[in-house]
Design an enzyme around this catalytic site. Structure first.
Site, PDB file in Angstrom:
ATOM      1  CD  GLU A 264      -1.193 -12.247  -9.101  1.00  0.00           C
ATOM      2  OE1 GLU A 264      -1.651 -13.030  -8.240  1.00  0.00           O
ATOM      3  OE2 GLU A 264      -1.166 -12.528 -10.308  1.00  0.00           O
ATOM      4  CB  CYS A 298      -0.088 -13.413  -0.842  1.00  0.00           C
ATOM      5  SG  CYS A 298       1.192 -13.891  -1.997  1.00  0.00           S
TER       6      CYS A 298
HETATM    7  P1  NDP Z   1      -1.128  -2.477   0.178  1.00  0.00           P
HETATM    8  O1  NDP Z   1      -2.359  -2.761  -0.587  1.00  0.00           O
HETATM    9  O2  NDP Z   1      -1.225  -1.608   1.340  1.00  0.00           O
HETATM   10  O3  NDP Z   1       0.003  -1.841  -0.764  1.00  0.00           O
HETATM   11  C1  NDP Z   1       0.409  -2.433  -1.963  1.00  0.00           C
HETATM   12  C2  NDP Z   1       1.030  -1.365  -2.841  1.00  0.00           C
HETATM   13  O4  NDP Z   1       0.020  -0.430  -3.230  1.00  0.00           O
HETATM   14  C3  NDP Z   1       2.108  -0.550  -2.140  1.00  0.00           C
HETATM   15  O5  NDP Z   1       3.101  -0.198  -3.058  1.00  0.00           O
HETATM   16  C4  NDP Z   1       1.335   0.684  -1.718  1.00  0.00           C
HETATM   17  O6  NDP Z   1       2.153   1.803  -1.507  1.00  0.00           O
HETATM   18  C5  NDP Z   1       0.454   0.895  -2.911  1.00  0.00           C
HETATM   19  N1  NDP Z   1      -0.729   1.709  -2.665  1.00  0.00           N
HETATM   20  C6  NDP Z   1      -1.271   2.099  -1.491  1.00  0.00           C
HETATM   21  N2  NDP Z   1      -2.391   2.826  -1.705  1.00  0.00           N
HETATM   22  C7  NDP Z   1      -2.553   2.907  -3.044  1.00  0.00           C
HETATM   23  C8  NDP Z   1      -3.522   3.496  -3.910  1.00  0.00           C
HETATM   24  N3  NDP Z   1      -4.574   4.153  -3.429  1.00  0.00           N
HETATM   25  N4  NDP Z   1      -3.384   3.356  -5.235  1.00  0.00           N
HETATM   26  C9  NDP Z   1      -2.339   2.663  -5.753  1.00  0.00           C
HETATM   27  N5  NDP Z   1      -1.381   2.077  -4.991  1.00  0.00           N
HETATM   28  C10 NDP Z   1      -1.488   2.196  -3.653  1.00  0.00           C
HETATM   29  O7  NDP Z   1      -0.567  -3.901   0.532  1.00  0.00           O
HETATM   30  P2  NDP Z   1       0.665  -4.224   1.423  1.00  0.00           P
HETATM   31  O8  NDP Z   1       1.885  -3.550   0.901  1.00  0.00           O
HETATM   32  O9  NDP Z   1       0.279  -3.998   2.830  1.00  0.00           O
HETATM   33  O10 NDP Z   1       0.844  -5.795   1.133  1.00  0.00           O
HETATM   34  C11 NDP Z   1       0.169  -6.732   1.864  1.00  0.00           C
HETATM   35  C12 NDP Z   1      -0.941  -7.360   1.072  1.00  0.00           C
HETATM   36  O11 NDP Z   1      -0.469  -7.787  -0.206  1.00  0.00           O
HETATM   37  C13 NDP Z   1      -1.482  -8.588   1.724  1.00  0.00           C
HETATM   38  O12 NDP Z   1      -2.900  -8.542   1.742  1.00  0.00           O
HETATM   39  C14 NDP Z   1      -1.019  -9.741   0.860  1.00  0.00           C
HETATM   40  O13 NDP Z   1      -1.809 -10.870   0.881  1.00  0.00           O
HETATM   41  C15 NDP Z   1      -0.959  -9.105  -0.468  1.00  0.00           C
HETATM   42  N6  NDP Z   1       0.022  -9.801  -1.304  1.00  0.00           N
HETATM   43  C16 NDP Z   1      -0.427 -10.579  -2.328  1.00  0.00           C
HETATM   44  C17 NDP Z   1       0.456 -11.313  -3.101  1.00  0.00           C
HETATM   45  C18 NDP Z   1      -0.027 -12.148  -4.251  1.00  0.00           C
HETATM   46  O14 NDP Z   1       0.801 -12.550  -5.068  1.00  0.00           O
HETATM   47  N7  NDP Z   1      -1.302 -12.445  -4.371  1.00  0.00           N
HETATM   48  C19 NDP Z   1       1.887 -11.276  -2.840  1.00  0.00           C
HETATM   49  C20 NDP Z   1       2.256 -10.399  -1.752  1.00  0.00           C
HETATM   50  C21 NDP Z   1       1.335  -9.686  -1.029  1.00  0.00           C
HETATM   51  P3  NDP Z   1       2.673   2.133  -0.033  1.00  0.00           P
HETATM   52  O15 NDP Z   1       3.172   0.858   0.571  1.00  0.00           O
HETATM   53  O16 NDP Z   1       3.746   3.101  -0.282  1.00  0.00           O
HETATM   54  O17 NDP Z   1       1.492   2.685   0.711  1.00  0.00           O
END
Ligand code: NDP
Length: 564
Positions: A264, A298
């Site tokens: 997502e 999102c």
């Molecule tokens: P990120 O991609 O930065 O992080 C998402 C999650 O992945 C966090 O828990 C993060 O941990 C973790 N993460 C980071 N690096 C890795 C890795 N290499 N491998 C596995 N997991 C990892 O997104 P954001 O948290 O910044 O969220 C914003 C984004 O999410 C936006 O682009 C938004 O559009 C999207 N989004 C989409 C939704 C949907 O339903 N389609 C809903 C909500 C958001 P940590 O934060 O600890 O680094």
């Protein structure tokens, strides 16, 4: 080891070491995360960064617990979910305050956009899972006459890894946890490092509701923790919500083990205002759709296309409504718009606005941090050695006009409180503009003519298109959520989302086991005759045609009986 938290720190606590250079909550120390209120920079708790062996131990314990959980009835699973739901209801205000403190969002939205949808979802899946996952019979046509039956039973996958973002730190992971548990799985949840305490609160609720401890683990940590989870061969499915870039990394890691993934990801969601739209309502919707959670959803409205004949009136209404918004700390009940969650995200907003203005866009309101919230003297008490690192995360809701497709704000995800408005002349042009995007999460069409709305909706490439509605359908437990193109793959919520958490096992039975099948060895001339007849007559669904192959069937049957 289960992670633990410290409680909220007093306002006058001593300065922390290793303060983030961007005042971005959280701050990582060598082995723990310090979670901070993005509005005030106050520390609100600490959690450990779990190591890879700790993650692997969690997965192993989850797997062991899941083998017993499969045998637990849907009714018993539902009872635990319902108890958890009651705890959420009882503690709604405290949970909402925690969500607001850790993510920055208005407390009104912590209730309306995080808690209410999960209460609804818990109720829905507690009641409906058994029905949705009930075994299904498959109609087999003429094979039924030959005594064959087929059924599908839905079996849990095992251990589900949920990797969650910070923007809806409660609603997104909790919904997926509920669905995974109801389907018979165990869960290891990795919350965003920005909102670890909310992640741990989810665990706390289920523990107190009586869920076996090992069925739900919360793996606090940073991106490396998420990476360790995604790379584990012991995980049976990954439900990832986050950015496109991280989603691709997760998919690549999962591919090494052929672990299935639901992604997502982001959006650049368009809103089309037709000439016959109810303009005051559409303007109100545009402002809420663009600025709820400071645009960090999102499915936020990220592009608005309005028919040129109503553009002036619509824009005037949008600007008026935007100027009426009240910006305060998230915990203030009078707050419509509060702080963004991180400086990193606020800097993307800066960059998109600067790029647009440099290329000729005009700002009608907003366009900058709200100076009423410059780092306050209270923050200096918090951290007088590093006060200069506390940036202002209150971004003013911003309306842009005279925008062009080439501007960043029109084609890259902004994920902030910015609404660019562009005009169109024909409906075809509006649809082309809406579809001209690498994303396809949601879109909305605004018109009084519901037939026009349905027609335009069907022409738009997106996972969800709403007519005279915006943003909120993630809150509808019964409807599927997910996108196409760079917005991801797979679905959460609804029947389709639940089916992501199980696999369909096909059970096929021959109820006449005393007879060998006519297509088994040996391939005699009568077998060849039969096969040709069957090819011609028995594969087009016509019982009458199939009946014409009956003599060849009988000959082959008798031949096989003789051989026996
Ligand atoms: P990120 O991609 O930065 O992080 C998402 C999650 O992945 C966090 O828990 C993060 O941990 C973790 N993460 C980071 N690096 C890795 C890795 N290499 N491998 C596995 N997991 C990892 O997104 P954001 O948290 O910044 O969220 C914003 C984004 O999410 C936006 O682009 C938004 O559009 C999207 N989004 C989409 C939704 C949907 O339903 N389609 C809903 C909500 C958001 P940590 O934060 O600890 O680094």
């Amino acid at each position: 080891m289960q992670p633990s938290t410290s409680t909220a720190a007093p306002l006058n606590q001593p300065a922390l070491q290793n303060q983030s250079p961007l005042n971005q909550s959280p701050v990582l120390t060598h082995d723990e995360i310090v979670s901070r209120d993005p509005a005030t920079n106050q520390e609100i708790g600490r959690v450990p960064i779990l190591t890879q062996p700790e993650i692997e131990s969690m997965i192993a314990r989850a797997r062991a617990a899941q083998t017993a959980w499969v045998a637990v009835s849907f009714d018993e699973r539902a009872r635990i979910i319902t108890r958890a739901r009651q705890i959420v209801l009882d503690e709604m205000d405290a949970i909402a305050t925690l969500i607001s403190r850790e993510s920055g969002k208005p407390v009104a939205e912590s209730v309306s956009m995080e808690i209410i949808p999960t209460l609804d979802l818990m109720h829905f899946f507690a009641r409906r899972t058994a029905h949705i996952l009930k075994p299904e019979r498959i109609a087999l046509g003429q094979y039924t006459i030959a005594g064959r039956t087929s059924r599908i039973i839905y079996k849990p996958l095992g251990v589900i890894a949920i990797i969650a973002p910070w923007n809806f730190p409660w609603a997104i992971p909790l919904g997926e946890v509920v669905m995974a548990l109801m389907a018979g799985n165990a869960v290891v949840l990795k919350p965003s490092e920005v909102t670890s305490l909310v992640g741990l609160k989810i665990k706390d609720v289920f523990t107190r509701a009586g869920l076996t401890d090992d069925l739900l683990h919360v793996a606090t940590g940073d991106g490396m923790t998420g990476a360790a989870l995604a790379a584990s061969p012991l995980v049976n499915k990954i439900m990832f919500t986050g950015s496109v870039a991280t989603g691709k990394r997760v998919a690549a890691a999962a591919a090494q083990n052929l672990t299935p993934v639901v992604l997502e990801l982001g959006g650049k969601d368009p809103m089309i205002i037709c000439r016959d739209a109810d303009l005051p309502v559409a303007a109100h919707a545009a402002v809420w759709g663009a600025f709820a959670n400071s645009g960090q959803a999102c499915a936020s409205v990220e592009r608005c296309y309005v028919h040129e004949s109503v553009a002036a009136e619509f824009t005037k209404l949008v600007v008026e409504a935007t100027k009426n918004l009240r910006q305060h700390h998230g915990t203030n009940e009078a707050s419509d718009v509060a702080a963004m969650s991180s400086e990193r995200q606020a800097q993307i907003v800066d960059a998109h606005i600067n790029d647009a203005v440099t290329r000729g866009a005009r700002i009608l309101t907003g366009g900058k941090r709200n100076h009423d919230f410059a780092a306050s003297p209270d923050d200096a008490h918090l951290d007088d050695t590093h006060n200069d690192t506390h940036t202002n995360l209150f971004y003013e809701p911003t309306i842009l006009v005279d925008v062009e497709d080439a501007m960043l704000v029109m084609h890259e995800e902004t994920f902030g409180p910015v609404l660019p408005i562009k005009t169109f002349r024909t409906e075809d042009e509006a649809v082309r503009l809406a579809n001209d995007s690498p994303f396809g999460l949601t879109a909305s069409v605004w018109t009084r003519d519901l037939k026009r709305g349905a027609r335009l909706a069907a022409m738009i490439d997106a996972g969800t298109v709403t007519v005279n509605e915006v943003l909120y359908t993630h809150g509808l437990a019964a409807t599927p959520w997910g996108g196409i193109k760079q917005s991801g793959m797979g679905r959460t919520h609804g029947k389709q989302g639940l089916l992501e958490l199980v696999y369909p096992q096909h059970i096929h039975t021959n109820r006449l086991p005393r007879f060998a099948d006519l297509w088994w060895f040996n391939y005699t001339p009568s077998a060849h005759t039969l096969f040709r007849q069957l090819a011609r007559r028995a594969t087009n669904g016509s019982i009458l045609q199939s009946a014409l192959a009956f003599p060849a069937v009988v000959r082959r049957f008798l031949e096989m009986r003789r051989r026996k």
